[in-house]
Write an enzyme that holds these catalytic residues in place. Structure first.
Site, short mmCIF file in Angstrom:
data_model
loop_
_atom_site.label_atom_id
_atom_site.label_comp_id
_atom_site.label_asym_id
_atom_site.label_seq_id
_atom_site.Cartn_x
_atom_site.Cartn_y
_atom_site.Cartn_z
N GLY A 19 -6.99 -5.30 -29.25
CA GLY A 19 -7.29 -6.68 -29.61
C GLY A 19 -8.51 -6.87 -30.49
O GLY A 19 -9.12 -7.94 -30.47
N ASN A 21 -8.41 -7.16 -33.70
CA ASN A 21 -8.03 -8.23 -34.64
C ASN A 21 -8.08 -9.59 -33.96
O ASN A 21 -8.52 -10.57 -34.56
CB ASN A 21 -6.65 -7.97 -35.24
CG ASN A 21 -6.70 -7.02 -36.42
OD1 ASN A 21 -7.19 -7.38 -37.49
ND2 ASN A 21 -6.25 -5.79 -36.23
N ARG A 72 16.45 -6.56 -25.86
CA ARG A 72 15.45 -7.02 -26.82
C ARG A 72 15.62 -8.51 -27.11
O ARG A 72 14.65 -9.27 -27.19
CB ARG A 72 15.62 -6.20 -28.11
CG ARG A 72 14.45 -6.18 -29.02
CD ARG A 72 14.71 -5.22 -30.17
NE ARG A 72 14.42 -3.84 -29.84
CZ ARG A 72 13.21 -3.29 -29.81
NH1 ARG A 72 12.15 -4.02 -30.09
NH2 ARG A 72 13.05 -2.02 -29.52
N ARG A 98 6.02 -4.39 -31.20
CA ARG A 98 7.43 -4.60 -30.85
C ARG A 98 8.20 -4.94 -32.12
O ARG A 98 7.72 -5.70 -32.97
CB ARG A 98 7.58 -5.81 -29.91
CG ARG A 98 6.99 -5.65 -28.56
CD ARG A 98 7.86 -4.89 -27.61
NE ARG A 98 9.20 -5.45 -27.45
CZ ARG A 98 10.24 -4.79 -26.93
NH1 ARG A 98 10.08 -3.54 -26.53
NH2 ARG A 98 11.42 -5.36 -26.80
N ILE A 99 9.39 -4.36 -32.23
CA ILE A 99 10.29 -4.79 -33.31
C ILE A 99 10.93 -6.10 -32.87
O ILE A 99 11.39 -6.23 -31.74
CB ILE A 99 11.37 -3.71 -33.57
CG1 ILE A 99 10.70 -2.46 -34.14
CG2 ILE A 99 12.45 -4.24 -34.50
CD1 ILE A 99 11.61 -1.27 -34.27
N LEU A 100 10.91 -7.08 -33.76
CA LEU A 100 11.39 -8.42 -33.40
C LEU A 100 12.80 -8.65 -33.95
O LEU A 100 13.11 -8.21 -35.06
CB LEU A 100 10.42 -9.47 -33.95
CG LEU A 100 9.03 -9.38 -33.32
CD1 LEU A 100 8.00 -10.12 -34.17
CD2 LEU A 100 9.04 -9.90 -31.89
N ASN A 114 1.89 -10.97 -39.86
CA ASN A 114 1.59 -9.67 -39.26
C ASN A 114 0.53 -8.98 -40.12
O ASN A 114 0.40 -9.28 -41.31
CB ASN A 114 2.85 -8.81 -39.24
CG ASN A 114 2.64 -7.46 -38.59
OD1 ASN A 114 1.95 -7.36 -37.56
ND2 ASN A 114 3.20 -6.41 -39.17
N HIS A 116 -0.50 -4.98 -41.10
CA HIS A 116 -0.01 -3.61 -41.01
C HIS A 116 -1.03 -2.70 -41.68
O HIS A 116 -1.51 -3.00 -42.78
CB HIS A 116 1.35 -3.50 -41.70
CG HIS A 116 1.95 -2.14 -41.56
ND1 HIS A 116 2.50 -1.69 -40.38
CD2 HIS A 116 2.06 -1.11 -42.43
CE1 HIS A 116 2.93 -0.45 -40.54
NE2 HIS A 116 2.67 -0.07 -41.77
N GLU A 150 13.10 -7.71 -41.90
CA GLU A 150 12.93 -6.31 -42.27
C GLU A 150 11.59 -5.79 -41.75
O GLU A 150 10.55 -6.39 -42.04
CB GLU A 150 12.97 -6.19 -43.80
CG GLU A 150 12.99 -4.76 -44.30
CD GLU A 150 12.76 -4.69 -45.81
OE1 GLU A 150 12.40 -3.61 -46.28
OE2 GLU A 150 12.92 -5.72 -46.49
C1 GAR Z 1 -4.24 -2.56 -36.14
O1 GAR Z 1 -4.68 -1.48 -36.93
C2 GAR Z 1 -3.01 -3.18 -36.73
O2 GAR Z 1 -2.99 -3.17 -38.14
C3 GAR Z 1 -1.94 -2.28 -36.19
O3 GAR Z 1 -2.31 -2.04 -34.86
C4 GAR Z 1 -3.74 -2.08 -34.78
C5 GAR Z 1 -4.12 -3.02 -33.66
O4 GAR Z 1 -5.50 -2.97 -33.41
N1 GAR Z 1 -0.64 -2.90 -36.27
C6 GAR Z 1 0.48 -2.21 -36.52
O5 GAR Z 1 0.52 -1.01 -36.68
C7 GAR Z 1 1.73 -3.07 -36.62
N2 GAR Z 1 2.76 -2.39 -37.32
P1 GAR Z 1 -6.19 -4.09 -32.52
O6 GAR Z 1 -5.39 -4.18 -31.21
O7 GAR Z 1 -7.56 -3.53 -32.28
O8 GAR Z 1 -6.18 -5.37 -33.27
#
Ligand code: GAR
Length: 224
Positions: A19, A21, A72, A98-100, A114, A116, A150
């Site tokens: 968490g 982010n 799912r 999770r894939i949505l 999102n 990435h 996608e």
């Molecule tokens: C982050 O690096 C985010 O970009 C990635 O998971 C991490 C979560 O960190 N997300 C993905 O890979 C989604 N495809 P956090 O829990 O510390 O925010």
């Protein structure tokens, strides 16, 4: 039609892990650089550390364990109902692993973002940092994008680029990228909250201008 009122927008943030982010959103809301309130945090994992961050800040936090659902689709339907009960303007996937399903994505289309940890369209999916190192790439980064059906394929809003150094491990690179994720994700959300950003038939418009394929490239001073 853009809504440019100054009402604080309501966010629901979905997490699966640490968490950090989420924390960047909490900080941006607190300091006023993001004109929004976090209405709820939802995790599919009871062990997600981000739940504690939310609880400590007095933000409603909910666990919806995907293993308790037979499919799912049923998990996504229940998740969508909980999200809607908080009437969010914007739904933020912040490390939600999770894939949505398409019905879920379509339910929130245009208000589902999102982040990435790669320069999409490079390296959708997992292990992005190791794949960038293994490929001999000179730069890595993160992409904020609108979510479409996608996987990691929705149109980009903003990207931050960071260098890859010779001695980098995936962990070191991940930490460098994460630092910039915390900058660009609340920024993209703020554009949305100001009514400046929209998904228009698969295109991203910022101030009514079509964004290029990678979205806005935010220049961040690089540190070694
Ligand atoms: C982050 O690096 C985010 O970009 C990635 O998971 C991490 C979560 O960190 N997300 C993905 O890979 C989604 N495809 P956090 O829990 O510390 O925010």
């Amino acid at each position: 039609m853009s809504d440019r009122s100054t009402r604080r927008r309501r966010l629901v943030i979905l997490i699966s892990g640490g968490g950090s982010n989420l924390q960047s959103f909490m900080d941006a809301c607190a300091e006023g650089s993001l004109n929004a309130e976090i209405a709820a945090v939802i995790s599919n994992k009871v062990s997600a550390k981000g739940l504690e961050r939310a609880a400590n800040a007095g933000i409603p936090n909910i666990v919806l364990d995907h293993t308790e659902f037979p499919s799912r689709g049923e998990f996504d339907a229940a998740l969508g109902d909980i999200i809607d009960s908080f009437s969010p303007d914007l739904v933020i996937l912040a490390g939600f692993m999770r894939i949505l399903t398409p019905p879920f994505v379509n339910r929130f289309l245009g208000r589902l973002m999102n982040i990435h940890p790669s320069l999409l369209p490079k390296y959708p999916g997992l292990h992005t940092h190791q794949r960038a190192i293994d490929a001999g790439d000179k730069k890595a980064g993160a992409t904020v994008h609108f979510v479409t059906a996608e996987l990691d394929g929705g149109p980009a809003i903003v990207q931050a680029e960071v260098p890859i150094f010779k001695k980098d491990t995936a962990e070191i690179l991940a930490a460098r990228v994460l630092e910039y994720e915390h900058h660009i994700y609340p920024l993209a959300a703020q554009w949305f909250c100001e009514g400046r950003l929209e998904l228009d038939d698969g295109d991203v418009l910022l101030d009514n201008e079509l964004l290029p394929e990678g979205g806005v490239c935010v220049e961040i001073r690089q540190k070694r």
